[in-house]
Design an enzyme around this catalytic site. Sequence first.
Site, PDB file in Angstrom:
ATOM      1  N   GLY A   1       1.014  -1.650  -0.122  1.00 34.85           N
ATOM      2  CA  GLY A   1      -0.130  -0.193  -0.203  1.00 34.85           C
ATOM      3  C   GLY A   1       0.764   1.247   0.073  1.00 34.85           C
TER       4      GLY A   1
ATOM      5  N   ASP B   1      -0.505  -7.039  -5.774  1.00 32.16           N
ATOM      6  CA  ASP B   1      -1.980  -7.287  -4.652  1.00 32.16           C
ATOM      7  C   ASP B   1      -2.022  -8.097  -3.765  1.00 32.16           C
ATOM      8  OD1 ASP B   1      -4.535  -7.981  -4.221  1.00 32.16           O
ATOM      9  OD2 ASP B   1      -5.733  -7.991  -6.422  1.00 32.16           O
ATOM     10  N   ILE B   2      -2.338  -7.745  -2.433  1.00 31.75           N
ATOM     11  CA  ILE B   2      -1.982  -8.897  -1.295  1.00 31.75           C
ATOM     12  C   ILE B   2      -2.321  -9.514  -1.405  1.00 31.75           C
ATOM     13  CG2 ILE B   2      -0.589  -7.203  -0.058  1.00 31.75           C
ATOM     14  CD1 ILE B   2      -3.577  -6.404   1.809  1.00 31.75           C
TER      15      ILE B   2
ATOM     16  N   GLY C   1      -0.630   4.952  -1.296  1.00 30.40           N
ATOM     17  CA  GLY C   1      -2.031   5.419  -0.477  1.00 30.40           C
ATOM     18  C   GLY C   1      -0.456   7.429   0.203  1.00 30.40           C
ATOM     19  N   GLN C   2      -1.928   7.422   1.063  1.00 34.33           N
ATOM     20  CA  GLN C   2      -1.952   8.578   2.242  1.00 34.33           C
ATOM     21  C   GLN C   2      -0.320   8.527   3.015  1.00 34.33           C
ATOM     22  OE1 GLN C   2      -4.543  10.047   5.160  1.00 34.33           O
ATOM     23  NE2 GLN C   2      -3.619  11.530   5.275  1.00 34.33           N
TER      24      GLN C   2
ATOM     25  N   LYS D   1      -9.846  -4.174  11.755  1.00 31.01           N
ATOM     26  CA  LYS D   1      -8.897  -3.367  12.536  1.00 31.01           C
ATOM     27  C   LYS D   1      -8.817  -4.798  14.163  1.00 31.01           C
ATOM     28  CE  LYS D   1      -7.210  -1.000   9.295  1.00 31.01           C
ATOM     29  NZ  LYS D   1      -5.660  -1.380   9.532  1.00 31.01           N
TER      30      LYS D   1
ATOM     31  N   TYR E   1     -14.888  -1.562   8.541  1.00 32.71           N
ATOM     32  CA  TYR E   1     -14.135  -1.531   9.303  1.00 32.71           C
ATOM     33  C   TYR E   1     -12.657  -0.862  10.199  1.00 32.71           C
ATOM     34  CZ  TYR E   1     -10.201   2.014   8.968  1.00 32.71           C
ATOM     35  OH  TYR E   1      -8.500   2.702   8.943  1.00 32.71           O
TER      36      TYR E   1
ATOM     37  N   ILE F   1      -5.301  10.849  10.194  1.00 30.01           N
ATOM     38  CA  ILE F   1      -4.255  11.957   9.776  1.00 30.01           C
ATOM     39  C   ILE F   1      -4.008  13.030   8.796  1.00 30.01           C
ATOM     40  CG2 ILE F   1      -1.672  10.958   9.161  1.00 30.01           C
ATOM     41  CD1 ILE F   1      -2.697   9.712  11.188  1.00 30.01           C
TER      42      ILE F   1
ATOM     43  N   ASP G   1       2.665  -1.478  -5.124  1.00 28.03           N
ATOM     44  CA  ASP G   1       1.034  -1.247  -4.620  1.00 28.03           C
ATOM     45  C   ASP G   1      -0.307  -2.173  -5.494  1.00 28.03           C
ATOM     46  OD1 ASP G   1      -1.782   0.269  -4.250  1.00 28.03           O
ATOM     47  OD2 ASP G   1      -0.413   1.155  -2.850  1.00 28.03           O
TER      48      ASP G   1
HETATM   49  P1  NAD Z   1      -4.525   5.102   1.617  1.00 30.63           P
HETATM   50  O1  NAD Z   1      -6.249   4.083   1.403  1.00 30.63           O
HETATM   51  O2  NAD Z   1      -4.664   5.829   1.426  1.00 30.63           O
HETATM   52  O3  NAD Z   1      -3.595   3.266   1.208  1.00 30.63           O
HETATM   53  C1  NAD Z   1      -4.081   2.388   0.697  1.00 30.63           C
HETATM   54  C2  NAD Z   1      -3.555   1.790   0.500  1.00 30.63           C
HETATM   55  O4  NAD Z   1      -3.529   0.434   0.106  1.00 30.63           O
HETATM   56  C3  NAD Z   1      -3.851   2.730  -1.131  1.00 30.63           C
HETATM   57  O5  NAD Z   1      -2.535   2.996  -2.013  1.00 30.63           O
HETATM   58  C4  NAD Z   1      -4.626   1.071  -2.388  1.00 30.63           C
HETATM   59  O6  NAD Z   1      -4.450   1.346  -3.883  1.00 30.63           O
HETATM   60  C5  NAD Z   1      -3.808  -0.138  -1.775  1.00 30.63           C
HETATM   61  N1  NAD Z   1      -4.426  -1.439  -1.855  1.00 30.63           N
HETATM   62  C6  NAD Z   1      -5.601  -1.268  -1.978  1.00 30.63           C
HETATM   63  N2  NAD Z   1      -6.011  -3.004  -2.155  1.00 30.63           N
HETATM   64  C7  NAD Z   1      -5.283  -3.554  -2.094  1.00 30.63           C
HETATM   65  C8  NAD Z   1      -4.488  -4.675  -2.192  1.00 30.63           C
HETATM   66  N3  NAD Z   1      -5.508  -5.720  -2.165  1.00 30.63           N
HETATM   67  N4  NAD Z   1      -3.211  -4.861  -2.448  1.00 30.63           N
HETATM   68  C9  NAD Z   1      -2.326  -3.864  -2.531  1.00 30.63           C
HETATM   69  N5  NAD Z   1      -2.789  -2.863  -2.348  1.00 30.63           N
HETATM   70  C10 NAD Z   1      -3.608  -2.317  -1.982  1.00 30.63           C
HETATM   71  O7  NAD Z   1      -4.748   4.116   3.191  1.00 30.63           O
HETATM   72  P2  NAD Z   1      -3.908   5.409   4.290  1.00 30.63           P
HETATM   73  O8  NAD Z   1      -4.546   6.348   4.961  1.00 30.63           O
HETATM   74  O9  NAD Z   1      -2.223   4.807   3.796  1.00 30.63           O
HETATM   75  O10 NAD Z   1      -3.416   4.246   5.671  1.00 30.63           O
HETATM   76  C11 NAD Z   1      -1.820   3.179   5.409  1.00 30.63           C
HETATM   77  C12 NAD Z   1      -2.824   1.811   7.117  1.00 30.63           C
HETATM   78  O11 NAD Z   1      -3.115   2.876   8.245  1.00 30.63           O
HETATM   79  C13 NAD Z   1      -4.304   1.544   6.551  1.00 30.63           C
HETATM   80  O12 NAD Z   1      -3.858   0.761   7.468  1.00 30.63           O
HETATM   81  C14 NAD Z   1      -5.347   2.229   7.212  1.00 30.63           C
HETATM   82  O13 NAD Z   1      -6.380   1.655   7.666  1.00 30.63           O
HETATM   83  C15 NAD Z   1      -4.559   3.188   8.305  1.00 30.63           C
HETATM   84  N6  NAD Z   1      -4.640   3.988   9.202  1.00 30.63           N
HETATM   85  C16 NAD Z   1      -4.840   5.352   8.219  1.00 30.63           C
HETATM   86  C17 NAD Z   1      -4.982   6.049   9.007  1.00 30.63           C
HETATM   87  C18 NAD Z   1      -5.601   7.416   8.180  1.00 30.63           C
HETATM   88  O14 NAD Z   1      -6.324   8.690   8.713  1.00 30.63           O
HETATM   89  N7  NAD Z   1      -4.954   7.527   7.014  1.00 30.63           N
HETATM   90  C19 NAD Z   1      -5.915   6.682  10.125  1.00 30.63           C
HETATM   91  C20 NAD Z   1      -5.907   4.891  10.509  1.00 30.63           C
HETATM   92  C21 NAD Z   1      -5.701   3.993  10.313  1.00 30.63           C
HETATM   93  N1  SER Z   2      -8.827   8.045   8.829  1.00 26.16           N
HETATM   94  C1  SER Z   2      -9.025   7.104   9.132  1.00 26.16           C
HETATM   95  C2  SER Z   2     -10.589   6.743   8.570  1.00 26.16           C
HETATM   96  O1  SER Z   2     -11.206   7.562   8.794  1.00 26.16           O
HETATM   97  C3  SER Z   2      -9.346   6.449  10.564  1.00 26.16           C
HETATM   98  O2  SER Z   2      -8.476   5.123  10.885  1.00 26.16           O
HETATM   99  O3  SER Z   2     -11.223   5.826   8.431  1.00 26.16           O
END
Ligand code: NAD
Ligand code: SER
Length: 318
Positions: free
Chosen positions: A10, A55-56, A13-14, A149, A145, A175, A36
């Site tokens: 991933g 793809d995981i 992602g963000q 988790k 979700y 975040i 990714d």
């Molecule tokens: P995001 O949605 O921005 O990025 C997730 C990435 O996973 C994407 O680039 C997507 O293409 C990739 N992805 C989706 N399905 C996939 C698959 N089958 N195989 C491979 N890649 C795949 O998410 P993020 O915000 O970067 O979050 C990263 C982690 O942090 C996640 O576990 C999320 O639950 C956790 N998290 C994020 C936040 C937040 O505010 N951003 C808050 C709490 C927890």
């Molecule tokens: N930022 C995340 C969401 O809103 C929290 O895990 O889904």
Amino acid sequence: MIITKILVTGAGGQIGSELTCALRAIYGNNNVLATDLSESAYEKIAAKGPFEILDIMQPERLTEIVRAFKPDAIFHLAAILSAVGEEKPNLAWSINTNGSINVYDVARDNGVKRIFAPSSMAVFGPTTPRSNTPQDTVLQPTTVYGMTKVIDELIGKYYIKRYGMDIRGVRYPGIISNVTLPGGGTTDYAVQIYYDAVKYGRYECFLKEDTMLPMMYMPDCLKGTLDLFHASRERLIHNTDFNLSAFSVTPADIVSSIRKFLPSFEIIYKPDFRQDIADSWPDSIDDSCARTEWDWEPSYDLDAMTQDMLRVIGERMK
Ligand code: NAD
Ligand code: SER
């Protein structure tokens, strides 16, 4: 334990897009393999180091990549977040639970020494104490979700106990960042509001003005992630499920903060289905275990973050 090579799932992602760069700054560009689903992720981070489409949900491909690259550690960030999870529950179930099991199985079978896998404040629900939510408390989330988790935290603990693996994770709050837009969560408003403030001078918010949620600026997210990853295992009492917090804010608080720098900024509130998700989450979190066990301490408050967000986005839009 010496870590020299890292694989990130991933990575586009963000969080992954910035964490991959932070890891490359520490371990060297060629020692951090970004993976990714898509080519767009490739374009964002490829120039700085290796990238593979992965793809995981395809464990054979994951095995092939792990055997070729031989990582010591995996940052497992691939997931479906809360809002998309309510729209596509089966996809979220599958990727967030079976996908994690694929990653853990391949790691176990190929000598990966450490895994960092984020959890979320979404593990909490309406029956959890809402303010200053304790570390070890009721976990009865009402979103798909959040349920996935909770299961991920427990799967991680099972693999630690049964296979002796080293798996670590934090319950991130929302975040806020300015490199890659978030991928479909409930806290996404707190990122988009800054982009729209700079670009249009106004924002339409999908949460009510008084919805208090825990948030964190990306530099603190990266610091906390790396600090736990590097922490001495002997000091850790918890493992996959550390509460993590920086500050708690409402949309109205962010508006007031933005108006200190952009006084004419306008907001309208049109709550949608994400309001119910936000209402099921804590308004503040007790992260004292992270502070005690691995010296967690955030640096940014709301105004410091606002100033930096507006500066970076403003410069990019010139
Ligand atoms: P995001 O949605 O921005 O990025 C997730 C990435 O996973 C994407 O680039 C997507 O293409 C990739 N992805 C989706 N399905 C996939 C698959 N089958 N195989 C491979 N890649 C795949 O998410 P993020 O915000 O970067 O979050 C990263 C982690 O942090 C996640 O576990 C999320 O639950 C956790 N998290 C994020 C936040 C937040 O505010 N951003 C808050 C709490 C927890
Ligand atoms: N930022 C995340 C969401 O809103 C929290 O895990 O889904």
